[in-house]
Every structure is written in structure tokens, then in C-alpha cells.
Design a protein around this motif. Structure first.
Motif, PDB file in Angstrom:
ATOM      1  N   GLY A   1     -81.849  28.370 -10.235  1.00 48.68           N
ATOM      2  CA  GLY A   1     -82.255  28.153 -11.612  1.00 48.68           C
ATOM      3  C   GLY A   1     -82.496  29.446 -12.367  1.00 48.68           C
ATOM      4  N   GLY A   2     -82.351  30.571 -11.708  1.00 43.52           N
ATOM      5  CA  GLY A   2     -82.579  31.865 -12.342  1.00 43.52           C
ATOM      6  C   GLY A   2     -82.536  32.973 -11.317  1.00 43.52           C
ATOM      7  N   VAL A   3     -83.206  34.058 -11.595  1.00 46.03           N
ATOM      8  CA  VAL A   3     -83.215  35.240 -10.733  1.00 46.03           C
ATOM      9  C   VAL A   3     -83.838  34.894  -9.377  1.00 46.03           C
TER      10      VAL A   3
ATOM     11  N   VAL B   1     -78.907  29.869   4.812  1.00 52.88           N
ATOM     12  CA  VAL B   1     -79.358  30.628   3.647  1.00 52.88           C
ATOM     13  C   VAL B   1     -80.785  30.232   3.287  1.00 52.88           C
ATOM     14  N   MET B   2     -81.529  31.205   2.771  1.00 58.27           N
ATOM     15  CA  MET B   2     -82.868  30.972   2.226  1.00 58.27           C
ATOM     16  C   MET B   2     -82.957  31.743   0.917  1.00 58.27           C
ATOM     17  N   ALA B   3     -83.824  31.272   0.031  1.00 55.80           N
ATOM     18  CA  ALA B   3     -84.042  31.977  -1.234  1.00 55.80           C
ATOM     19  C   ALA B   3     -85.528  31.960  -1.556  1.00 55.80           C
ATOM     20  N   ASN B   4     -85.956  32.912  -2.372  1.00 54.67           N
ATOM     21  CA  ASN B   4     -87.357  32.920  -2.777  1.00 54.67           C
ATOM     22  C   ASN B   4     -87.568  32.102  -4.048  1.00 54.67           C
ATOM     23  N   ALA B   5     -86.604  31.254  -4.349  1.00 53.73           N
ATOM     24  CA  ALA B   5     -86.690  30.324  -5.473  1.00 53.73           C
ATOM     25  C   ALA B   5     -86.066  29.010  -5.018  1.00 53.73           C
ATOM     26  N   THR B   6     -86.313  27.962  -5.755  1.00 49.98           N
ATOM     27  CA  THR B   6     -85.739  26.656  -5.435  1.00 49.98           C
ATOM     28  C   THR B   6     -84.224  26.702  -5.519  1.00 49.98           C
ATOM     29  N   MET B   7     -83.557  26.106  -4.516  1.00 56.18           N
ATOM     30  CA  MET B   7     -82.113  25.912  -4.586  1.00 56.18           C
ATOM     31  C   MET B   7     -81.906  24.498  -5.124  1.00 56.18           C
ATOM     32  N   VAL B   8     -81.195  24.396  -6.222  1.00 61.07           N
ATOM     33  CA  VAL B   8     -81.099  23.166  -6.998  1.00 61.07           C
ATOM     34  C   VAL B   8     -80.075  22.206  -6.391  1.00 61.07           C
ATOM     35  N   ALA B   9     -80.437  20.912  -6.395  1.00 58.18           N
ATOM     36  CA  ALA B   9     -79.602  19.854  -5.820  1.00 58.18           C
ATOM     37  C   ALA B   9     -78.148  19.967  -6.253  1.00 58.18           C
ATOM     38  N   THR B  10     -77.262  19.785  -5.320  1.00 56.25           N
ATOM     39  CA  THR B  10     -75.797  19.818  -5.425  1.00 56.25           C
ATOM     40  C   THR B  10     -75.231  21.213  -5.654  1.00 56.25           C
TER      41      THR B  10
ATOM     42  N   ILE C   1     -75.150  38.546  11.317  1.00 58.04           N
ATOM     43  CA  ILE C   1     -75.057  39.359  10.110  1.00 58.04           C
ATOM     44  C   ILE C   1     -76.105  38.844   9.130  1.00 58.04           C
ATOM     45  N   TYR C   2     -77.009  39.718   8.723  1.00 55.63           N
ATOM     46  CA  TYR C   2     -78.038  39.369   7.739  1.00 55.63           C
ATOM     47  C   TYR C   2     -77.775  40.149   6.457  1.00 55.63           C
ATOM     48  N   ILE C   3     -77.748  39.449   5.344  1.00 57.98           N
ATOM     49  CA  ILE C   3     -77.506  40.072   4.046  1.00 57.98           C
ATOM     50  C   ILE C   3     -78.535  39.542   3.058  1.00 57.98           C
ATOM     51  N   ASN C   4     -79.184  40.444   2.339  1.00 60.46           N
ATOM     52  CA  ASN C   4     -80.092  40.040   1.267  1.00 60.46           C
ATOM     53  C   ASN C   4     -79.411  40.349  -0.063  1.00 60.46           C
ATOM     54  N   LEU C   5     -79.240  39.311  -0.888  1.00 60.04           N
ATOM     55  CA  LEU C   5     -78.591  39.463  -2.189  1.00 60.04           C
ATOM     56  C   LEU C   5     -79.606  39.266  -3.298  1.00 60.04           C
ATOM     57  N   TYR C   6     -79.493  40.053  -4.326  1.00 55.56           N
ATOM     58  CA  TYR C   6     -80.275  39.833  -5.531  1.00 55.56           C
ATOM     59  C   TYR C   6     -79.370  39.094  -6.502  1.00 55.56           C
ATOM     60  N   SER C   7     -79.756  37.884  -6.840  1.00 55.63           N
ATOM     61  CA  SER C   7     -78.937  37.077  -7.738  1.00 55.63           C
ATOM     62  C   SER C   7     -79.586  36.971  -9.102  1.00 55.63           C
ATOM     63  N   ALA C   8     -78.802  37.154 -10.131  1.00 59.71           N
ATOM     64  CA  ALA C   8     -79.284  36.983 -11.499  1.00 59.71           C
ATOM     65  C   ALA C   8     -79.209  35.523 -11.926  1.00 59.71           C
ATOM     66  N   GLY C   9     -78.727  34.669 -11.020  1.00 58.19           N
ATOM     67  CA  GLY C   9     -78.524  33.256 -11.346  1.00 58.19           C
ATOM     68  C   GLY C   9     -77.135  33.078 -11.935  1.00 58.19           C
ATOM     69  N   GLY C  10     -76.611  31.883 -11.856  1.00 57.94           N
ATOM     70  CA  GLY C  10     -75.271  31.627 -12.381  1.00 57.94           C
ATOM     71  C   GLY C  10     -74.191  31.892 -11.350  1.00 57.94           C
ATOM     72  N   VAL C  11     -72.955  31.850 -11.793  1.00 64.01           N
ATOM     73  CA  VAL C  11     -71.801  32.036 -10.908  1.00 64.01           C
ATOM     74  C   VAL C  11     -71.701  33.508 -10.507  1.00 64.01           C
ATOM     75  N   GLU C  12     -71.676  33.752  -9.200  1.00 65.89           N
ATOM     76  CA  GLU C  12     -71.565  35.130  -8.699  1.00 65.89           C
ATOM     77  C   GLU C  12     -70.731  35.145  -7.431  1.00 65.89           C
ATOM     78  N   ASP C  13     -69.988  36.230  -7.238  1.00 63.46           N
ATOM     79  CA  ASP C  13     -69.232  36.462  -6.012  1.00 63.46           C
ATOM     80  C   ASP C  13     -69.678  37.787  -5.414  1.00 63.46           C
ATOM     81  N   TYR C  14     -69.833  37.798  -4.097  1.00 60.03           N
ATOM     82  CA  TYR C  14     -70.172  39.010  -3.347  1.00 60.03           C
ATOM     83  C   TYR C  14     -69.178  39.127  -2.199  1.00 60.03           C
ATOM     84  N   TYR C  15     -68.970  40.339  -1.709  1.00 59.82           N
ATOM     85  CA  TYR C  15     -68.027  40.554  -0.613  1.00 59.82           C
ATOM     86  C   TYR C  15     -68.709  41.318   0.505  1.00 59.82           C
ATOM     87  N   ILE C  16     -68.568  40.809   1.726  1.00 58.27           N
ATOM     88  CA  ILE C  16     -69.169  41.423   2.907  1.00 58.27           C
ATOM     89  C   ILE C  16     -68.045  41.893   3.822  1.00 58.27           C
TER      90      ILE C  16
END
Length: 128
Positions: A104-106, A32-41, A4-19
Motif C-alpha cells: 500500500g506504500g513504502v 517474503v516478508m514486509a514491514n507493511a501489510t501485503m494487500v490481498a491478491t 539467498i537473502y535480499i532486502n528491498l526498499y520499495s516505494a510501492g507500486g509496480v517495480e522490478d529488481y534483478y538479482i
């Protein structure tokens, strides 16, 4: 097994999605991969309702954009069964939760879930 491949657009911050799950099964692996840095912890958690089944945690030193971050199955709940025909709503979908630290953001976030559709439950035979 299903991928299952899902691409999510995240605005940053706490978010919940349902598949919605395609069939009865369990989450076997998650990355998981992102087009931005995934921050430690920071974490991205897959869950059935409020019960985590797999969690990806960015290591110390952050995870660079485009780097694959692998999830770790929960030792107790990794084999919880999802079922689209369940009368319990939480069992019919995979909940994806991004915590406040992971991005850290979008960002666009790509999830790859390996879903085992051969899940079964052992049941005692009924008397005739």
C-alpha cells in the motif's frame, strides 16, 4: 542448496529488481516478508526473463506486516535453469516483480530464495 537473502526498499507500486545468480541452479523455494501489510491478491513474482518460476500471492484478508508469505512454484517452469555464464542475459539473473497491489506504500521487503545449485541438464552422448 544456497539461501539467498535480499532486502528491498520499495516505494510501492509496480517495480522490478534483478538479482545476479551466484552459480548455475534453479529456484527451489521462495518466501517474503514486509514491514507493511501485503494487500490481498497482490503478487511478487520471481522470473527468468518474462517467464515466472515462482509467485507469492497475498491471500484474501491481507498479510500482516512481519508475516511470512510463501511462494508457489510454477507448475510448468519451476525448474528453469539460471546460469551466470549464459550468453542469454535473462538467464543470468532472477527478476523480482512487485505488482501494483502488493504494497500500500513504502516498505522494506525481505526475500528468502532457496537456490538449488545442483541443477543439471541431461545431454545425449556425442559420437567420437
Amino acid at each position: 542448496m544456497k539461501d539467498i537473502y535480499i532486502n528491498l526498499y520499495s516505494a510501492g507500486g509496480v517495480e522490478d529488481y534483478y538479482i545476479p545468480v551466484p552459480c548455475r541452479g534453479v529456484v527451489k523455494a521462495f518466501e517474503v516478508m514486509a514491514n507493511a501489510t501485503m494487500v490481498a491478491t497482490g503478487t511478487i513474482t520471481l522470473a527468468r526473463g518474462t517467464t515466472a518460476v515462482n509467485t507469492a500471492t497475498a491471500p484474501t484478508g491481507d498479510t500482516a506486516a512481519g508475516t511470512v508469505l510463501k511462494g508457489v512454484p510454477d507448475t510448468t517452469n519451476k525448474d528453469l535453469v539460471f546460469d551466470p555464464d549464459s550468453s542469454t542475459a535473462a538467464n543470468t539473473k532472477i527478476k523480482v516483480s512487485l505488482d501494483t497491489n502488493i504494497l500500500g506504500g513504502v516498505a522494506n521487503v525481505l526475500l528468502h530464495i532457496t537456490y538449488d545449485d545442483s541443477a543439471h541438464v541431461a545431454q545425449a552422448a556425442l559420437e567420437a
